[in-house]
Scaffold this active site. Structure first.
Site, short mmCIF file in Angstrom:
data_model
loop_
_atom_site.label_atom_id
_atom_site.label_comp_id
_atom_site.label_asym_id
_atom_site.label_seq_id
_atom_site.Cartn_x
_atom_site.Cartn_y
_atom_site.Cartn_z
CB SER A 165 5.63 33.38 -33.20
OG SER A 165 5.37 33.13 -31.84
CG HIS A 219 5.28 28.49 -32.42
ND1 HIS A 219 6.65 28.32 -32.53
CD2 HIS A 219 5.10 29.78 -32.02
CE1 HIS A 219 7.26 29.44 -32.20
NE2 HIS A 219 6.34 30.35 -31.89
#
Length: 240
Positions: A165, A219
């Site tokens: 991610s 992230h």
């Protein structure tokens, strides 16, 4: 027999006779290349998706083969461990560097894998159209490294951290940065881009609240890295 690699000239569709007083419509032809379809994902990106799916598939099947500790071993060997960057000793030489590459191939289950791979394919297809496969590969790699670095900086004692991610957020941020420069140059409305950014941020916040185990620091690191490279590549001209 028609050569599939050779452009085929398609004559214009006949039109009704022109009305009196109007200039006749010019005859035009268009060119169509046989076999040209929707843009495919770059080979390297398909290889990454395949590798992630194979790794997760093997880990899911391992207990059926009597290898119930396979996932734990994979986390120990391939997960991202922040203490290794603070002087910790790895299980093998160079683990502190290798983990920057391996942690993105591991996931915490089918849902985690599916979310990342679907997002990766969707964002990757659009970014390929903008900057090409080579530059996108560089952004992916840099974003994965940046994600790990920021995670280690903000969580120096945490681990293991797994998942692609961080790199996916890097590609998404690069897409946003590149699109922002392009829209500004063409003097077009940036409202759709603002809505897309708000959606991405809202999704990240919601996932963080619903799933506290998500490494939002990764992230953030991936997004910052991807945004910077997306802006740079939007300014630098592409080579033919």
């Amino acid at each position: 027999m028609t050569d599939p690699d050779r452009p085929v000239a398609i004559p214009a569709v006949p039109r009704p006779k022109d009305r009196p007083g109007r200039a006749p419509a010019p005859e035009t032809t268009s060119t169509y290349r046989l076999g040209q379809g929707p843009l495919r994902l770059p080979l390297w990106l398909r290889a990454v998706i395949l590798a992630c799916c194979l790794v997760e598939g093997l880990l899911l099947a391992a207990p059926l083969l009597g290898l119930g500790s396979a996932r734990a071993v994979s986390l120990m060997l391939g997960g991202f461990w922040s203490p290794l960057l603070g002087g910790g000793t790895g299980l093998y030489p160079g683990q502190g560097a290798v983990m920057f590459l391996t942690y993105g191939l591991l996931h915490a289950g089918l849902l985690h894998l599916a979310m990342n791979m679907i997002s990766l394919a969707a964002v990757g297809r659009e970014l390929t159209r903008m900057i090409g496969a080579g530059r996108m590969a560089l952004i992916y790699l840099a974003s994965q490294i940046g994600a790990g670095a920021v995670f280690a900086l903000m969580q120096p004692q945490a681990g293991p951290m797994v998942g692609a991610s961080g790199a996916v957020f890097g590609l998404a941020a690069a897409l946003v940065g590149h699109a922002a420069i392009t829209l500004r140059r063409r003097r077009r409305s940036m409202a759709p881009l603002v809505r897309a950014v708000a959606l991405i941020l809202g999704l990240n916040v919601a996932l963080t609240l619903l799933m506290p185990s998500i490494a939002w620091e990764a992230h953030l690191g991936g997004a910052l890295t991807g945004l910077a490279l997306g802006l740079i590549f939007a300014i630098l001209p592409r080579r033919a």
